[in-house]
Design an enzyme around this catalytic site. Structure first.
Site, PDB file in Angstrom:
ATOM      1  N   THR A 126       0.827  -1.212   0.000  1.00 22.00           N
ATOM      2  CA  THR A 126       0.000   0.000   0.000  1.00 22.00           C
ATOM      3  C   THR A 126       0.854   1.252   0.000  1.00 22.00           C
ATOM      4  O   THR A 126       0.630   2.174  -0.790  1.00 22.00           O
ATOM      5  CB  THR A 126      -0.918   0.006   1.242  1.00 22.00           C
ATOM      6  OG1 THR A 126      -1.700  -1.174   1.243  1.00 22.00           O
ATOM      7  CG2 THR A 126      -1.822   1.227   1.235  1.00 22.00           C
ATOM      8  N   THR A 127       1.854   1.291   0.891  1.00 22.89           N
ATOM      9  CA  THR A 127       2.731   2.464   0.984  1.00 22.89           C
ATOM     10  C   THR A 127       3.555   2.625  -0.281  1.00 22.89           C
ATOM     11  O   THR A 127       3.959   3.745  -0.626  1.00 22.89           O
ATOM     12  CB  THR A 127       3.642   2.338   2.212  1.00 22.89           C
ATOM     13  OG1 THR A 127       2.838   2.049   3.367  1.00 22.89           O
ATOM     14  CG2 THR A 127       4.413   3.624   2.472  1.00 22.89           C
TER      15      THR A 127
ATOM     16  N   TYR B 245     -12.624  -3.500  -2.675  1.00 24.31           N
ATOM     17  CA  TYR B 245     -13.774  -3.034  -3.449  1.00 24.31           C
ATOM     18  C   TYR B 245     -14.820  -4.117  -3.677  1.00 24.31           C
ATOM     19  O   TYR B 245     -16.023  -3.869  -3.585  1.00 24.31           O
ATOM     20  CB  TYR B 245     -13.363  -2.419  -4.804  1.00 24.31           C
ATOM     21  CG  TYR B 245     -14.529  -1.781  -5.522  1.00 24.31           C
ATOM     22  CD1 TYR B 245     -15.005  -0.536  -5.124  1.00 24.31           C
ATOM     23  CD2 TYR B 245     -15.171  -2.428  -6.567  1.00 24.31           C
ATOM     24  CE1 TYR B 245     -16.097   0.048  -5.748  1.00 24.31           C
ATOM     25  CE2 TYR B 245     -16.259  -1.856  -7.197  1.00 24.31           C
ATOM     26  CZ  TYR B 245     -16.729  -0.618  -6.790  1.00 24.31           C
ATOM     27  OH  TYR B 245     -17.806  -0.058  -7.402  1.00 24.31           O
TER      28      TYR B 245
ATOM     29  N   TYR C  22      -3.024 -10.058   4.681  1.00 23.12           N
ATOM     30  CA  TYR C  22      -2.972  -8.636   5.036  1.00 23.12           C
ATOM     31  C   TYR C  22      -4.397  -8.134   5.197  1.00 23.12           C
ATOM     32  O   TYR C  22      -5.150  -8.058   4.232  1.00 23.12           O
ATOM     33  CB  TYR C  22      -2.215  -7.873   3.948  1.00 23.12           C
ATOM     34  CG  TYR C  22      -2.118  -6.379   4.119  1.00 23.12           C
ATOM     35  CD1 TYR C  22      -2.434  -5.726   5.308  1.00 23.12           C
ATOM     36  CD2 TYR C  22      -1.694  -5.590   3.044  1.00 23.12           C
ATOM     37  CE1 TYR C  22      -2.332  -4.352   5.436  1.00 23.12           C
ATOM     38  CE2 TYR C  22      -1.583  -4.216   3.160  1.00 23.12           C
ATOM     39  CZ  TYR C  22      -1.907  -3.599   4.358  1.00 23.12           C
ATOM     40  OH  TYR C  22      -1.802  -2.231   4.472  1.00 23.12           O
TER      41      TYR C  22
ATOM     42  N   ARG D 243      -9.197   0.330   4.514  1.00 31.09           N
ATOM     43  CA  ARG D 243      -8.911   0.662   3.120  1.00 31.09           C
ATOM     44  C   ARG D 243      -9.637  -0.261   2.146  1.00 31.09           C
ATOM     45  O   ARG D 243      -9.867   0.117   1.001  1.00 31.09           O
ATOM     46  CB  ARG D 243      -7.400   0.594   2.856  1.00 31.09           C
ATOM     47  CG  ARG D 243      -6.598   1.622   3.634  1.00 31.09           C
ATOM     48  CD  ARG D 243      -5.151   1.682   3.179  1.00 31.09           C
ATOM     49  NE  ARG D 243      -5.029   2.362   1.906  1.00 31.09           N
ATOM     50  CZ  ARG D 243      -4.304   3.476   1.709  1.00 31.09           C
ATOM     51  NH1 ARG D 243      -3.655   4.024   2.711  1.00 31.09           N
ATOM     52  NH2 ARG D 243      -4.236   4.027   0.523  1.00 31.09           N
TER      53      ARG D 243
ATOM     54  N   LYS E  94      -0.513  -9.753   8.454  1.00 28.64           N
ATOM     55  CA  LYS E  94      -0.341  -8.351   8.821  1.00 28.64           C
ATOM     56  C   LYS E  94      -1.714  -7.855   9.248  1.00 28.64           C
ATOM     57  O   LYS E  94      -2.626  -7.737   8.431  1.00 28.64           O
ATOM     58  CB  LYS E  94       0.189  -7.536   7.644  1.00 28.64           C
ATOM     59  CG  LYS E  94       0.294  -6.041   7.932  1.00 28.64           C
ATOM     60  CD  LYS E  94       0.742  -5.260   6.703  1.00 28.64           C
ATOM     61  CE  LYS E  94       0.764  -3.758   6.980  1.00 28.64           C
ATOM     62  NZ  LYS E  94       1.150  -2.973   5.767  1.00 28.64           N
TER      63      LYS E  94
ATOM     64  N   ILE F 209       5.020  -4.193  10.314  1.00 31.75           N
ATOM     65  CA  ILE F 209       5.234  -3.728   8.936  1.00 31.75           C
ATOM     66  C   ILE F 209       4.842  -2.267   8.948  1.00 31.75           C
ATOM     67  O   ILE F 209       3.666  -1.921   9.024  1.00 31.75           O
ATOM     68  CB  ILE F 209       4.421  -4.560   7.936  1.00 31.75           C
ATOM     69  CG1 ILE F 209       4.908  -6.020   7.971  1.00 31.75           C
ATOM     70  CG2 ILE F 209       4.564  -3.992   6.523  1.00 31.75           C
ATOM     71  CD1 ILE F 209       4.130  -6.971   7.087  1.00 31.75           C
TER      72      ILE F 209
END
Length: 291
Positions: free
Chosen positions: A44-45, A107, A133, A138, A161, A203
């Site tokens: 994501t980052t 989504y 994860y 999000r 995560k 993380i």
């Protein structure tokens, strides 16, 4: 088992949005030098949602080749389409990644059964250690502990995560999945407490900015040294919070630009940090002598 402070690495870009390979190379060396315990690439980052498949694989290839075994490299290979996740995970394995991190399909809002079948398909298709994860803030879907327990039985699903920020969630997963199943915090603000209660690492977004301090924090927390961990974490609480004044990775990329580590590029639909938020980020960087 990979443990400690794992940096959720940004993907450096030029002002026009093109990938900045020189800065990426320098960032990797910076983290090796400063003590990060592992690199999480194209998550994501790392703006995975706006990388093309070709770019995604090229970022992985360059980092894995550069690291050359000096640190574990975890490849972000999640997708909202199961077959794309299979493809990216297979590519990561072929390139030599140590493990893969797979975000829940976003989504689509799959059911728990859909999540189970998604991850089972990837696990059975690609023989590489895989880390689940869960970041419902999000993705709009929550991977529940009971589903994690079902998945943990599969040989190459080795950990999760957990980014809900709910500390009790980690304890529940540990009870259901046992000591051999890795748990990583995906929420910097609560990461210390999760590690003190038995998680295996974090993380981290904050690690991009202060890798040495995050490494020290993780050592203390993993060794159960609460007083030392709290002292270090106290220095970082402002940074943990302010790096989320806008959607990640907007603030952390701006912070790294101010530190001279990357240029100011970020891809639409993300935009550079708004001017009204810049003073608070600058203030916490100054407090840590990073400017």
């Amino acid at each position: 088992m990979i443990t400690g402070s794992l940096v959720a690495l940004v993907t450096p870009m030029h002002e026009n949005g093109e990938l900045d390979w020189t800065c990426l190379h320098n960032l990797v060396e910076y983290h090796i030098r400063e003590g990060s315990d592992g690199l999480v690439i194209a998550g994501t980052t790392g703006e995975s949602a706006t990388l093309t498949v070709q770019e995604h694989c090229e970022v992985l290839r360059r980092v894995i080749d550069q690291v050359a075994g000096r640190l574990p490299v975890i490849a972000g290979t999640g997708a909202n389409a199961t077959q794309q996740a299979v493809h990216l995970t297979a590519e990561a394995k072929a390139l030599g990644a140590d493990a893969c991190l797979l975000v829940t399909p976003y989504y689509n809002k799959p059911t728990q059964e859909g999540l189970y079948r998604h991850y089972k398909t990837v696990a059975e298709s690609v023989a590489i250690p895989q880390i689940l994860y869960n970041v419902p803030g999000r993705t709009a879907v929550d991977l529940l502990p009971e589903t994690v327990a079902r998945l943990s039985i599969l040989d190459n699903i080795v950990g999760i995560k957990e980014a809900t920020g709910i500390i009790e969630r980690g304890a529940e997963i540990r009870e259901l999945c046992g000591r051999d199943f890795a748990i990583y915090s995906g929420d910097d603000s609560t990461g210390m407490e999760l590690m003190l209660r038995g998680a295996n690492g974090v993380i981290s977004v904050t690690n991009n900015v202060v890798p040495k301090l995050m490494h020290r924090l993780c050592i203390a927390a993993l060794q159960g040294q609460r007083e030392d961990a709290e002292a270090i974490n106290g220095q970082l609480q402002g940074l943990h919070k302010k790096l989320f004044v806008e959607s990640n990775p907007i603030p952390v990329k701006w912070a790294l630009q101010q530190m001279g580590l990357i240029k100011g590029g970020i891809r639409l639909p993300l935009t550079p940090l708004a001017e009204n938020h810049q003073p608070v980020i600058r203030q916490v960087l100054a407090q840590l002598d990073l400017l």
